[in-house]
Scaffold this active site. Structure first.
Site, PDB file in Angstrom:
ATOM      1  N   LYS A  14       0.828  -1.218   0.000  1.00 46.68           N
ATOM      2  CA  LYS A  14       0.000   0.000   0.000  1.00 46.68           C
ATOM      3  C   LYS A  14       0.862   1.268   0.000  1.00 46.68           C
ATOM      4  O   LYS A  14       0.640   2.171  -0.789  1.00 46.68           O
ATOM      5  CB  LYS A  14      -0.925   0.047   1.228  1.00 46.68           C
ATOM      6  CG  LYS A  14      -2.006  -1.003   1.247  1.00 46.68           C
ATOM      7  CD  LYS A  14      -3.023  -0.714   2.343  1.00 46.68           C
ATOM      8  CE  LYS A  14      -2.448  -0.787   3.750  1.00 46.68           C
ATOM      9  NZ  LYS A  14      -2.086  -2.142   4.197  1.00 46.68           N
ATOM     10  N   ARG A  89     -10.826   1.560   7.450  1.00 47.35           N
ATOM     11  CA  ARG A  89     -10.592   0.150   7.792  1.00 47.35           C
ATOM     12  C   ARG A  89     -11.781  -0.495   8.481  1.00 47.35           C
ATOM     13  O   ARG A  89     -11.733  -1.676   8.831  1.00 47.35           O
ATOM     14  CB  ARG A  89      -9.371   0.026   8.697  1.00 47.35           C
ATOM     15  CG  ARG A  89      -8.083   0.234   7.935  1.00 47.35           C
ATOM     16  CD  ARG A  89      -6.890  -0.123   8.784  1.00 47.35           C
ATOM     17  NE  ARG A  89      -5.690   0.062   7.988  1.00 47.35           N
ATOM     18  CZ  ARG A  89      -4.462  -0.040   8.470  1.00 47.35           C
ATOM     19  NH1 ARG A  89      -4.277  -0.319   9.724  1.00 47.35           N
ATOM     20  NH2 ARG A  89      -3.434   0.146   7.688  1.00 47.35           N
ATOM     21  N   ARG A 123       8.242 -12.315   8.802  1.00 46.93           N
ATOM     22  CA  ARG A 123       8.551 -11.139   9.632  1.00 46.93           C
ATOM     23  C   ARG A 123       8.689 -11.521  11.094  1.00 46.93           C
ATOM     24  O   ARG A 123       9.537 -11.002  11.809  1.00 46.93           O
ATOM     25  CB  ARG A 123       7.477 -10.064   9.456  1.00 46.93           C
ATOM     26  CG  ARG A 123       7.776  -9.193   8.265  1.00 46.93           C
ATOM     27  CD  ARG A 123       6.548  -8.486   7.787  1.00 46.93           C
ATOM     28  NE  ARG A 123       6.348  -7.218   8.473  1.00 46.93           N
ATOM     29  CZ  ARG A 123       5.491  -6.295   8.030  1.00 46.93           C
ATOM     30  NH1 ARG A 123       4.789  -6.510   6.949  1.00 46.93           N
ATOM     31  NH2 ARG A 123       5.338  -5.169   8.673  1.00 46.93           N
ATOM     32  N   ARG A 135       9.421  -1.752  13.800  1.00 47.33           N
ATOM     33  CA  ARG A 135       8.144  -1.286  14.329  1.00 47.33           C
ATOM     34  C   ARG A 135       7.761  -2.051  15.579  1.00 47.33           C
ATOM     35  O   ARG A 135       7.899  -3.270  15.628  1.00 47.33           O
ATOM     36  CB  ARG A 135       7.056  -1.501  13.277  1.00 47.33           C
ATOM     37  CG  ARG A 135       7.113  -0.503  12.153  1.00 47.33           C
ATOM     38  CD  ARG A 135       6.156  -0.847  11.053  1.00 47.33           C
ATOM     39  NE  ARG A 135       4.771  -0.954  11.473  1.00 47.33           N
ATOM     40  CZ  ARG A 135       3.751  -0.841  10.652  1.00 47.33           C
ATOM     41  NH1 ARG A 135       3.946  -0.603   9.380  1.00 47.33           N
ATOM     42  NH2 ARG A 135       2.520  -0.965  11.093  1.00 47.33           N
ATOM     43  N   ARG A 146      -3.090  -7.851  13.899  1.00 45.59           N
ATOM     44  CA  ARG A 146      -3.342  -6.934  12.772  1.00 45.59           C
ATOM     45  C   ARG A 146      -4.034  -7.668  11.630  1.00 45.59           C
ATOM     46  O   ARG A 146      -4.949  -7.143  10.999  1.00 45.59           O
ATOM     47  CB  ARG A 146      -2.029  -6.308  12.291  1.00 45.59           C
ATOM     48  CG  ARG A 146      -1.610  -5.141  13.178  1.00 45.59           C
ATOM     49  CD  ARG A 146      -0.134  -4.806  13.056  1.00 45.59           C
ATOM     50  NE  ARG A 146       0.278  -4.433  11.727  1.00 45.59           N
ATOM     51  CZ  ARG A 146       1.547  -4.407  11.329  1.00 45.59           C
ATOM     52  NH1 ARG A 146       2.517  -4.756  12.169  1.00 45.59           N
ATOM     53  NH2 ARG A 146       1.861  -4.050  10.115  1.00 45.59           N
TER      54      ARG A 146
END
Ligand code: AMP
Length: 199
Positions: A14, A89, A123, A135, A146
């Protein structure tokens, strides 16, 4: 004026695609996640309300996000339009946006579920191997949360955009320039605009 929104799961590109559109077509890239991270880095009052929620990978409550978006859009600092990255969202956020703004298209960056999970797992593993991440919300629990929030609250919005005839589905599981070429074609953007010289 171009008013686009970009939606897709984490790791779908994105941010990258928003930046490419904005660079070529002189739009303003508005990333809600970036606005929150700026607040966190600067220890603002807003940060005190959202740090824990963000670090756990949950969505910030609608009324807080909507207030942030309202203030940001009030700036009207674009020449040709904006790309909203990471908003809306939830259903409430989408309705909020529709009330005030006539949006052109919602670009959905689609990647197969198994690839989303694979990227999240990578990740997580990288984070564990290095012992740190860029992060705070890249820890295993937050990454999973998430994703859960995305599937439960954001995915259902696709139907809404589809019904409004504004959904552009893009196969985002390809090389970045190919994805970008499809977005430009799908939006009918033509050749890049020349940027106005800085005053
Ligand atoms: P992002 O960088 O877009 O992944 O956003 C990082 C975090 O900011 C998310 O995990 C949420 O905690 C928060 N956030 C960003 N955009 C929204 C939104 N539209 N609604 C609720 N929370 C958001």
């Amino acid at each position: 004026m171009d008013k686009f929104i970009l939606i897709g799961p984490q790791g779908s590109g994105k941010g990258t695609q928003s930046q490419m559109i904005c660079q070529d077509f002189d739009c303003v890239h508005i990333s809600i996640g970036d606005i929150f991270r700026w607040n966190l880095a600067n220890h603002t009052k807003l940060a005190a309300r959202v740090t824990r929620i963000m670090n756990e990978g949950r969505l910030v409550p609608d009324e807080i996000v909507e207030e942030v978006v309202r203030k940001r859009l009030e700036e009207h600092d674009w020449n040709y339009g904006f790309v909203l990255d990471g908003f809306p969202r939830t259903r409430s956020q989408a309705e909020y946006l529709f009330e005030g703004w006539n949006l052109d298209r919602a670009i959905y960056l689609e990647i197969p579920d198994e690839v989303v999970y694979e990227r999240v797992a990578t990740r997580v593993a990288q984070g564990q191997a290095q012992g740190f991440t860029k992060r705070a919300d890249d820890n295993p629990e937050a990454l999973k949360m998430r994703l859960k929030e995305y599937y439960e609250k954001t995915m259902p919005l696709l139907d809404l955009f589809e019904r409004k005839n504004m959904l552009l589905r893009i196969n985002a599981y390809r090389a970045i320039p190919d994805v970008y070429a499809d977005i430009r074609k799908g939006l009918g953007l033509g050749e890049p605009r020349k940027k106005a010289p800085a005053a």
